[in-house]
Design an enzyme around this catalytic site. Structure first.
Site, mmCIF file in Angstrom:
data_model
loop_
_atom_site.group_PDB
_atom_site.id
_atom_site.type_symbol
_atom_site.label_atom_id
_atom_site.label_comp_id
_atom_site.label_asym_id
_atom_site.label_seq_id
_atom_site.Cartn_x
_atom_site.Cartn_y
_atom_site.Cartn_z
ATOM 1 N N HIS A 99 -16.633 6.444 1.537
ATOM 2 C CA HIS A 99 -15.938 5.210 1.177
ATOM 3 C C HIS A 99 -16.722 3.977 1.593
ATOM 4 O O HIS A 99 -17.142 3.864 2.740
ATOM 5 C CB HIS A 99 -14.552 5.173 1.841
ATOM 6 C CG HIS A 99 -13.727 4.048 1.344
ATOM 7 N ND1 HIS A 99 -13.697 2.826 1.959
ATOM 8 C CD2 HIS A 99 -12.949 3.941 0.248
ATOM 9 C CE1 HIS A 99 -12.909 2.023 1.279
ATOM 10 N NE2 HIS A 99 -12.451 2.665 0.236
ATOM 11 N N HIS A 117 0.075 0.694 -2.100
ATOM 12 C CA HIS A 117 -0.214 2.100 -1.809
ATOM 13 C C HIS A 117 1.038 2.966 -1.861
ATOM 14 O O HIS A 117 0.936 4.193 -1.903
ATOM 15 C CB HIS A 117 -0.850 2.227 -0.419
ATOM 16 C CG HIS A 117 -2.124 1.467 -0.282
ATOM 17 N ND1 HIS A 117 -2.184 0.211 0.255
ATOM 18 C CD2 HIS A 117 -3.387 1.778 -0.645
ATOM 19 C CE1 HIS A 117 -3.436 -0.212 0.234
ATOM 20 N NE2 HIS A 117 -4.178 0.718 -0.306
ATOM 21 N N ARG A 167 -5.100 -13.806 -9.545
ATOM 22 C CA ARG A 167 -5.803 -12.747 -8.823
ATOM 23 C C ARG A 167 -5.728 -13.051 -7.336
ATOM 24 O O ARG A 167 -6.373 -13.968 -6.828
ATOM 25 C CB ARG A 167 -7.269 -12.670 -9.272
ATOM 26 C CG ARG A 167 -8.088 -11.599 -8.501
ATOM 27 C CD ARG A 167 -7.570 -10.205 -8.810
ATOM 28 N NE ARG A 167 -8.408 -9.148 -8.253
ATOM 29 C CZ ARG A 167 -8.055 -8.381 -7.228
ATOM 30 N NH1 ARG A 167 -6.891 -8.583 -6.607
ATOM 31 N NH2 ARG A 167 -8.844 -7.411 -6.814
#
Length: 569
Positions: A144, A168, A241
């Site tokens: 990652h 998540h 955003r």
């Protein structure tokens, strides 16, 4: 035994410690945007060495799981699974995925926090807790790009981080996390986030027409059909955003710090002082690096928000030229240094969103980098950076940092995750097992692109005099002017040039987008046609035909031909 509670201690990091304007909020929600989560000290002795149980797991995974520890730029966690075990048989009798981390599994051992704390390095294996679950995430970390952030939670709880990154909490991510589970947390050590309040309690209101790509943090785009209706995108329809919760800032107490590293020079500016500087206005399109990512995903899955073509907008931005301020502070341009922008939006570790651009861009008289406080003639709103944001014309949206807190003239690029380990392009053959983010430069200028705004995919259209009406937008980074938009309805056998609506500005400073329209001939007798668009800029760069050969694992720089299939009435 001591019950451990994660308490929300609202603490500004060093560079924000003198920013009282961030604290002018209601008590319950005041410092949410500068949360640092500190853990209680454990007084009990370390337990004996335990068996980590990892070897018993037969679940195999590739790619990555983003735990959300300071990784708002990437946003959502993904693992491409080779094999996912039937968790319902082993995880819990409760089939609601939101409760898996709250339920104890009788098939797994129980661990004390003092045992878990020892597992805080790759050599000792990395364990984390979520709810009452204990998870071994060692195998995933080396793959990652944000592993430095993930290691901040090693040996402790990820609850406070996921309290911020609530995207998540969906079935896919929680299912994959559960596959890493190796045990249960001792009841005496259970974690709570009940006293943390909601970091999202002060989010601004948004127009209901905006289509969310994620709710928390909020990211949304307008319907594509609206974009070609106005050369200047209405503020309420401008795409949003955000990487973190929107900060609440008191404009009266606001200050911007500008630092020059080599001379240890620092100067602070109030908003009123910046407004007293010569005011300039620049028309500039701002485009997310992941705009049109959903089309690239059709070739092969990528990691990131599934934007269509609406993650772009065009506006007139007004404010002070950064160049003027830096010149007054004695800064001279060169080709080596960088300008680092930091925002007031902070992750759970009190690190701000950050990005950087070359100093030469900021100091270029034609670069038009401004510190903007107005958008389309109105005070810039909270979602778009109130009270002050950087506008870096011709540059990817990620460098146009909002809620500016600090600007640093440095020998090095920003060290932020979003500069170093995100918003970079790679070869189509690079995957999450082989990617090295140090080998690719951060995106600055965006490539040429276009999109068909009307008609929309699957729409029924009428033919008038053998033609259908088509319109859309085109843009190229770096100030390059759009010189042509080509359209076809017969698979590229014949091409037709659209009419352009654009500002009359010299090439190299053509920062706004171009709108285009055409009466496109269609083959007679067709019941369905596919419209293609491709733009050409002043350097004669044009869009690639297919995403197949420009695919990249982050789904950025998505600029292949735009294709829309329509039904003929």
């Amino acid at each position: 035994m001591q019950r451990v509670l994660i308490r929300s201690i609202f603490k500004l990091s060093n560079q924000h410690a003198t920013k009282p304007y961030l604290l002018q909020q209601h008590q319950q929600e005041a410092r949410i945007n500068s949360i640092s989560c500190y853990y209680c000290v454990y007084s009990s002795k370390r337990g004996q060495q335990e068996n980590d149980g990892w070897g018993k797991s037969k679940r195999h995974f590739i790619s990555l799981l983003t735990l959300g520890i300071g990784l708002g730029g990437i946003g959502t966690a993904y693992i491409l699974a080779k094999e996912v075990s039937a968790l319902e048989k082993t995880a819990t009798n409760n089939d609601t995925h939101e409760n898996w981390h709250k339920e104890r599994r009788t098939d797994l051992p129980t661990y004390k926090q003092e045992q878990i704390t020892k597992h805080d390095t790759l050599e000792k294996r990395v364990w984390v807790t979520y709810g009452v679950g204990v998870y071994d995430i060692t195998e995933f970390i080396p793959k990652h790009p944000g592993s430095d952030k993930i290691m901040l939670g090693a040996g402790s709880a990820i609850d406070p981080f996921w309290h911020i990154y609530q995207q998540h909490n969906n079935k896919e991510i929680l299912t994959l996390l559960e596959s890493y589970r190796i045990g249960n947390l001792d009841k005496a050590d259970e974690v709570s986030t009940e006293d943390m309040g909601s970091p999202w309690g002060n989010e601004p209101k948004r127009h209901p027409l905006l289509k969310p790509a994620s709710e928390r943090p909020f990211n949304a785009e307008p319907p594509l059909s609206l974009l070609a209706e106005n050369f200047l995108t209405p503020n309420e329809f401008f795409y949003v955003r955000n990487h973190l919760p929107v900060p609440v800032i008191d404009a009266e107490g606001y200050e911007l710090d500008i630092e020059i590293e080599e001379s240890d020079t620092t100067r602070s500016f109030t908003l009123e002082e910046i407004k007293k500087l010569p005011k300039v206005t620049v028309t500039a399109a701002v485009m997310c690096g992941g705009n049109r990512r959903s089309e690239m995903t059709e070739v092969k899955p990528v990691k990131g928000l599934s934007w269509s073509g609406g993650a772009v907008g065009n506006a007139k931005w007004s404010g002070a030229k950064l160049r003027d301020i830096l010149l007054a502070m004695g800064v001279e341009s060169d080709e080596k240094r960088h300008v680092i922008f930091e925002g007031c939006d902070l992750d759970p570790t009190s690190h701000p969103y950050g990005a950087s651009i070359p100093l030469s861009k900021a100091m270029d008289e034609r670069g038009d980098v401004i510190l903007a406080y107005e958008m389309n003639g109105e005070t810039i709103n909270r979602d778009h950076g109130f009270p002050l944001r950087a506008i870096v014309p011709g540059t990817v949206g990620a460098r146009n940092v909002k809620w500016l807190s600090r600007i640093i003239i440095s020998d090095s690029e920003s060290s932020s995750h979003w500069q170093q380990n995100d918003y970079k392009g790679f070869s189509p053959s690079t995957d999450w097992d082989t990617v090295d983010f140090t080998k690719s430069p951060a995106i600055q200028a965006m490539p040429v692109t276009s999109a068909i705004c009307s008609p929309s995919q699957g729409e029924k259209v009428q033919i008038v005099n053998g033609c259908i009406n088509v319109k859309g937008y085109a843009w190229s980074g770096g100030g390059r002017r759009i010189v042509r938009v080509d359209l076809t309805s017969d698979g590229g056998e014949t091409w037709h040039v659209a009419e352009l609506e654009q500002e009359d500005l010299p090439d190299g400073r053509h920062y706004g987008w171009s709108l285009w329209s055409a009466k496109l001939p269609v083959p007679s007798g067709c019941k369905q046609v596919e419209i293609w668009s491709k733009a050409v800029d002043s350097a004669y760069n044009t869009q690639p035909e297919s995403f197949k050969y420009t695919w990249n694992l982050r789904g950025v720089l998505s600029n292949a031909y735009h294709r829309v299939k329509v039904e003929i009435e």
